[in-house]
Design a protein around this motif. Structure first.
Motif, PDB file in Angstrom:
ATOM      1  N   PRO A 155       0.817  -1.222   0.000  1.00 13.84           N
ATOM      2  CA  PRO A 155       0.000   0.000   0.000  1.00 13.84           C
ATOM      3  C   PRO A 155       0.844   1.263   0.000  1.00 13.84           C
ATOM      4  CG  PRO A 155      -0.901  -1.594   1.532  1.00 13.84           C
ATOM      5  CD  PRO A 155       0.417  -2.155   1.078  1.00 13.84           C
ATOM      6  N   GLY A 156       0.371   2.269  -0.742  1.00 17.57           N
ATOM      7  CA  GLY A 156       1.032   3.562  -0.784  1.00 17.57           C
ATOM      8  C   GLY A 156       2.059   3.723  -1.883  1.00 17.57           C
ATOM      9  N   GLU A 157       2.267   2.681  -2.688  1.00 21.93           N
ATOM     10  CA  GLU A 157       3.288   2.765  -3.728  1.00 21.93           C
ATOM     11  C   GLU A 157       2.711   3.074  -5.110  1.00 21.93           C
ATOM     12  OE1 GLU A 157       6.358   3.008  -3.338  1.00 21.93           O
ATOM     13  OE2 GLU A 157       6.521   2.453  -1.233  1.00 21.93           O
ATOM     14  N   ASP A 158       1.541   3.669  -5.153  1.00 23.67           N
ATOM     15  CA  ASP A 158       0.917   3.996  -6.441  1.00 23.67           C
ATOM     16  C   ASP A 158       1.766   4.967  -7.269  1.00 23.67           C
ATOM     17  OD1 ASP A 158      -1.679   2.561  -5.774  1.00 23.67           O
ATOM     18  OD2 ASP A 158      -1.592   4.042  -4.177  1.00 23.67           O
ATOM     19  N   PRO A 159       2.339   6.043  -6.686  1.00 19.88           N
ATOM     20  CA  PRO A 159       3.188   6.913  -7.513  1.00 19.88           C
ATOM     21  C   PRO A 159       4.399   6.186  -8.071  1.00 19.88           C
ATOM     22  CG  PRO A 159       2.639   7.974  -5.418  1.00 19.88           C
ATOM     23  CD  PRO A 159       2.229   6.542  -5.303  1.00 19.88           C
ATOM     24  N   THR A 160       4.964   5.276  -7.293  1.00 23.19           N
ATOM     25  CA  THR A 160       6.120   4.513  -7.756  1.00 23.19           C
ATOM     26  C   THR A 160       5.766   3.692  -8.988  1.00 23.19           C
ATOM     27  OG1 THR A 160       6.850   4.341  -5.455  1.00 23.19           O
ATOM     28  CG2 THR A 160       7.864   2.829  -7.035  1.00 23.19           C
ATOM     29  N   ILE A 161       4.630   3.005  -8.939  1.00 24.22           N
ATOM     30  CA  ILE A 161       4.218   2.154 -10.059  1.00 24.22           C
ATOM     31  C   ILE A 161       3.880   2.999 -11.283  1.00 24.22           C
ATOM     32  CG2 ILE A 161       2.451   0.522 -10.835  1.00 24.22           C
ATOM     33  CD1 ILE A 161       2.309  -0.450  -7.911  1.00 24.22           C
ATOM     34  N   LEU A 162       3.164   4.101 -11.088  1.00 25.15           N
ATOM     35  CA  LEU A 162       2.810   4.950 -12.221  1.00 25.15           C
ATOM     36  C   LEU A 162       4.052   5.559 -12.856  1.00 25.15           C
ATOM     37  CD1 LEU A 162      -0.346   6.578 -10.639  1.00 25.15           C
ATOM     38  CD2 LEU A 162      -0.340   5.150 -12.692  1.00 25.15           C
TER      39      LEU A 162
ATOM     40  N   GLY B 258      -8.165   4.807  -3.057  1.00 20.38           N
ATOM     41  CA  GLY B 258      -7.010   4.191  -2.413  1.00 20.38           C
ATOM     42  C   GLY B 258      -5.757   5.044  -2.466  1.00 20.38           C
ATOM     43  N   PRO B 259      -5.311   5.487  -3.665  1.00 21.58           N
ATOM     44  CA  PRO B 259      -4.095   6.308  -3.727  1.00 21.58           C
ATOM     45  C   PRO B 259      -4.223   7.618  -2.970  1.00 21.58           C
ATOM     46  CG  PRO B 259      -4.659   5.440  -5.897  1.00 21.58           C
ATOM     47  CD  PRO B 259      -5.822   5.141  -4.992  1.00 21.58           C
ATOM     48  N   SER B 260      -5.425   8.161  -2.905  1.00 15.93           N
ATOM     49  CA  SER B 260      -5.638   9.414  -2.186  1.00 15.93           C
ATOM     50  C   SER B 260      -5.501   9.200  -0.685  1.00 15.93           C
ATOM     51  CB  SER B 260      -7.019   9.973  -2.524  1.00 15.93           C
ATOM     52  OG  SER B 260      -7.233  11.223  -1.921  1.00 15.93           O
ATOM     53  N   MET B 261      -6.101   8.124  -0.177  1.00 13.71           N
ATOM     54  CA  MET B 261      -6.033   7.848   1.258  1.00 13.71           C
ATOM     55  C   MET B 261      -4.600   7.550   1.706  1.00 13.71           C
ATOM     56  SD  MET B 261      -9.158   8.007   2.470  1.00 13.71           S
ATOM     57  CE  MET B 261     -10.845   8.036   1.899  1.00 13.71           C
ATOM     58  N   ALA B 262      -3.785   7.001   0.799  1.00 12.40           N
ATOM     59  CA  ALA B 262      -2.427   6.597   1.153  1.00 12.40           C
ATOM     60  C   ALA B 262      -1.425   7.736   1.043  1.00 12.40           C
ATOM     61  CB  ALA B 262      -1.990   5.436   0.262  1.00 12.40           C
ATOM     62  N   THR B 263      -1.885   8.956   0.912  1.00 14.31           N
ATOM     63  CA  THR B 263      -1.099  10.172   0.718  1.00 14.31           C
ATOM     64  C   THR B 263      -0.575  10.240  -0.716  1.00 14.31           C
ATOM     65  OG1 THR B 263       1.132   9.443   1.339  1.00 14.31           O
ATOM     66  CG2 THR B 263      -0.355  10.054   3.126  1.00 14.31           C
ATOM     67  N   ARG B 264      -0.123  11.414  -1.100  1.00 13.89           N
ATOM     68  CA  ARG B 264       0.401  11.667  -2.446  1.00 13.89           C
ATOM     69  C   ARG B 264      -0.644  11.409  -3.529  1.00 13.89           C
ATOM     70  NH1 ARG B 264       6.073   8.668  -0.965  1.00 13.89           N
ATOM     71  NH2 ARG B 264       7.105  10.478  -0.072  1.00 13.89           N
TER      72      ARG B 264
END
Length: 725
Positions: A215-222, A293-299
């Motif tokens: 969780p929280g690694e959405d910017p990394t993947i994008l 999800g990405p919003s709740m996980a910050t960034r």
């Protein structure tokens, strides 16, 4: 049998309602309505029971000095509210009065229009909404990147659809008309569905590719996907050259996000990431969309921005000659063009808050400032608040929310039961429920027109219809909008109708001598509509107005506008992501070994009243992977204590074999003010575990509400006391 639309969420599914002896007795999907295929979810089918809920308020309530409530007539309520507001404004100025909009206005769209009109009439800028603690990146990302005047690609035309941290089967976001059927239709036509989510959600089960990251690694993947698309020559260079700027800077910014780096950091396979990138590269059309999800996980702003960059790099926007998404019916006609709308201010405008120095953004006034604006003495202190929504179950840092609400001189809530938040109010306004209200789909058009891509129908569909039943006999109920109209009239204030994310710049004056009907308010909200409201009302099943379909027009000759691929603030934040220690950012250590992610349930709508018998459990279980449950030495149905750096709650565990290890999924919208209340009776309030100060976003103040480091331990009651109902 009569027809209307369900207003439990923004999908607005058409339904058939059986009426007997003046009451709704049964609800089913309307198979005669277009687009939805007769679909409705369990929440919609439970509406008849909700209207007859034994705890429903039939009269407004006034709090006494000892904390108890007594009934108050609506006439007396309006008089007392007007008097108390007059005193507060006279002593402290109009900024002392604030209002909060949330999901409660979905079934009462006139409420938001009149609330805003009332605030403008008294001169208060203090309008807050759930937008800044839900998905503020959705609208802010557009401001930083720019929008496409032709709109997004229609669902049925997508070769690939990537959903990051979203579950449309439950939320209906992005696929509001029978989401399961829409996904299957896309796949039958050869399109691919890709889901990025730590949990194997109902939507992920239908996916061609499902990545389950930390969780929280959405910017990394994008960023990793952008790196691969550029490295593999997968960009649409012609589209970029004509319509975007910043390609070179973006290429440099994503250079550190190699497949191996992303895989090691996000806990996914490098091969899966490359396979996903290849699907995007091979697709002719598509869309990348973010859930909460990405919003709740910050960034969340960074994630939203990067998703828009993926769409632009691949040219995933509606092309000249395509059928346009979201053509107007109840709003003025729109022209769709295959050209950019340039970036516009995302912050740096409007009045700064006294707390945190936050400013308005395209998502609205930052809710993060409101508790402090209430608690901090001095000029401008908020002393009166109107609530549409259960703040205690939805705002972060429950104890600060409770402290702030108790500190107000005047707290007014619109509700249908004496909810945990309503128990703190000075006045609880007993409101009508949706079958007792006229229905209209204009809110979806307003949201879609503002740039929020998640709701609204792709086709020119609309519905407007009357109330189906009268309120129960001897009930003294109001529609929420009537509160603001009647208080304004009592205070001698003229009102000009203003709509949130307005359909029109015009502000027609309301007749303050003769109260309008709700339908008359709707007519004003739909001024200049593409289709006259009377024509829409002629169709009891709703209607697709084929003549309103729009084709994306060619760009204006010499259009100078460009989409921005290299916003300075976003690339600066991405650089911070690349430099940081991921483990330190996550906050995982020897004590806090799990990450909590919030979510939604199919059979419940956030903090709304929940129908009896629709939930498998009468609470929100803490879902864990079976191996994690075994490692804790407990079994499904046992009670545990979940602890963050900010608080502890009790919860009941259940198994979810589709969940990533060391992740706990706990749905929001449940629980009470006391973290030690029995979770089997009330559920668990996740906001006892959050804090406004925790890794908050600098512009919106939205704190970490997901990817939250927690510990889990068996409680003293770690033996199943009951079976799921």
């Amino acid at each position: 049998m009569v027809t209307t639309i369900c207003r439990s969420c923004n999908a607005f599914c058409p339904i058939e309602v059986t009426i007997g002896q003046g009451f709704a007795t049964n609800v089913a999907g309307n198979r005669n309505a277009p687009l939805f295929g007769g679909y409705t979810c369990p929440k919609g089918r439970a509406l008849a029971d909700l209207h007859r809920h034994p705890d429903r308020l039939m009269q407004s309530l006034k709090k006494q000095r000892d904390g108890s409530f007594i009934p108050i007539s609506n006439d007396d309520l309006i008089g007392e509210l007007a008097e108390r507001l007059g005193v507060i404004i006279g002593r402290h100025g109009p900024r002392a009065v604030a209002a909060y909009l949330s999901g409660g206005v979905i079934e009462q769209p006139a409420a938001s229009a009149l609330m805003i009109s009332f605030l403008e009439a008294i001169g208060s800028p203090m309008l807050f909404s759930a937008s800044t603690i839900d998905q503020p990146g959705m609208t802010i990302g557009y401001a930083l990147h720019g929008r496409w005047a032709g709109g997004r690609v229609r669902p049925e035309n997508r070769d690939v659809f990537v959903i990051v941290g979203g579950n449309p089967i439950n939320s209906k976001q992005y696929l509001p008309q029978n989401p399961g059927a829409q996904i299957k239709q896309m796949r039958r036509a050869g399109g691919k569905l890709v889901v990025i989510d730590p949990r194997r959600t109902e939507t992920a089960r239908l996916a061609d590719i499902h990545l389950q990251p930390i969780p929280g690694e959405d910017p990394t993947i994008l960023a990793g996907l952008i790196h691969l698309i550029i490295r593999e020559g997968g960009t649409d260079r012609n589209f970029i050259e004509r319509n975007a700027t910043g390609f070179t800077a973006l290429t440099k910014a994503v250079a550190p996000f190699t497949p191996d780096y992303v895989a090691n950091r996000a806990g996914i396979s490098a091969n899966d990431l490359q396979r996903m990138a290849q699907v995007l590269i091979e697709a002719r059309t598509g869309d990348v969309a973010l859930g909460t999800g990405p919003s709740m996980a910050t960034r969340g702003i960074l994630s939203s921005y990067l998703a828009l960059c993926v769409n632009t790099l691949r040219g995933f926007w509606a092309a000249e000659g395509d059928d346009a998404m979201h053509p107007s019916v109840l709003l003025p006609p729109r022209t769709f063009r295959a050209q950019p709308i340039p970036p516009y201010p995302a912050w740096g405008f409007g009045e700064k808050t006294r707390i945190g120095g936050f400013e308005p953004t395209p998502a609205g006034m930052p809710l993060a400032a409101l508790p402090g604006e209430i608690l901090m003495p001095g000029e401008g202190q908020v002393r009166a608040l109107f609530l549409h929504g259960g703040a205690l179950q939805s705002w972060p840092q429950h104890n600060r929310t409770e402290e702030a609400l108790k500190a107000l001189d005047l707290l007014v809530i619109h509700d249908v039961v004496l909810s945990p938040t309503a128990q703190l109010a000075d006045f609880v306004i007993a409101t009508k429920m949706q079958f007792e209200l006229p229905a209209i789909t204009v809110l979806n058009e307003i949201i879609a027109n503002s740039g929020h891509a998640g709701y609204g129908t792709a086709d020119p569909y609309a519905f407007c219809g009357p109330a189906l039943v009268a309120p129960p006999q001897d009930a003294d109920l109001m529609e929420s909008w009537q509160t603001y109209y009647r208080v304004a009239r009592h205070m001698g204030l003229p009102l000009k109708l203003t709509n949130w994310r307005a359909a029109s710049d015009a502000k027609p004056a309301l007749d303050m001598d003769r109260e309008p009907s709700t339908m008359a308010i709707y007519e004003l909200m739909c001024a200049g509509s593409a289709v006259p409201l009377d024509e829409v009302r002629r169709h009891p099943n709703g209607h697709v107005f084929e003549e309103m379909r729009s084709t994306v027009q060619p760009p204006e000759p010499g259009c100078p506008h460009r989409l921005q691929l290299a916003d300075r603030d976003m690339l600066r934040e991405l650089a911070r992501v690349a430099r940081e220690d991921p483990a330190a950012w996550r906050g995982i250590d020897a004590r806090f070994t799990f990450q909590l992610i919030p979510g939604r349930m199919q059979n419940a709508t956030n903090t709304f009243l929940k129908a009896r018998g629709t939930l498998r459990w009468p609470y929100n279980p803490a879902f864990l992977h079976p191996s994690d449950i075994a490692d804790l030495g407990i079994v499904a149905g046992d009670e545990v204590r979940i602890t963050s750096r900010h608080g502890t709650v009790r919860a009941i565990v259940e198994e979810d074999a589709g969940l990533r290890r060391k992740v706990v999924a706990l749905m929001h919208g449940f629980g009470t003010s006391r973290p030690d209340d029995d979770p089997r009776t009330h559920g668990t309030n996740v906001n006892h575990l959050t804090a406004w100060s925790d890794d908050f976003e600098e512009h919106t103040g939205m704190p970490r509400m997901g990817a939250l480091p927690v510990s889990i331990a068996p409680s003293d009651n770690a033996a199943s006391l009951c079976e799921p109902s």
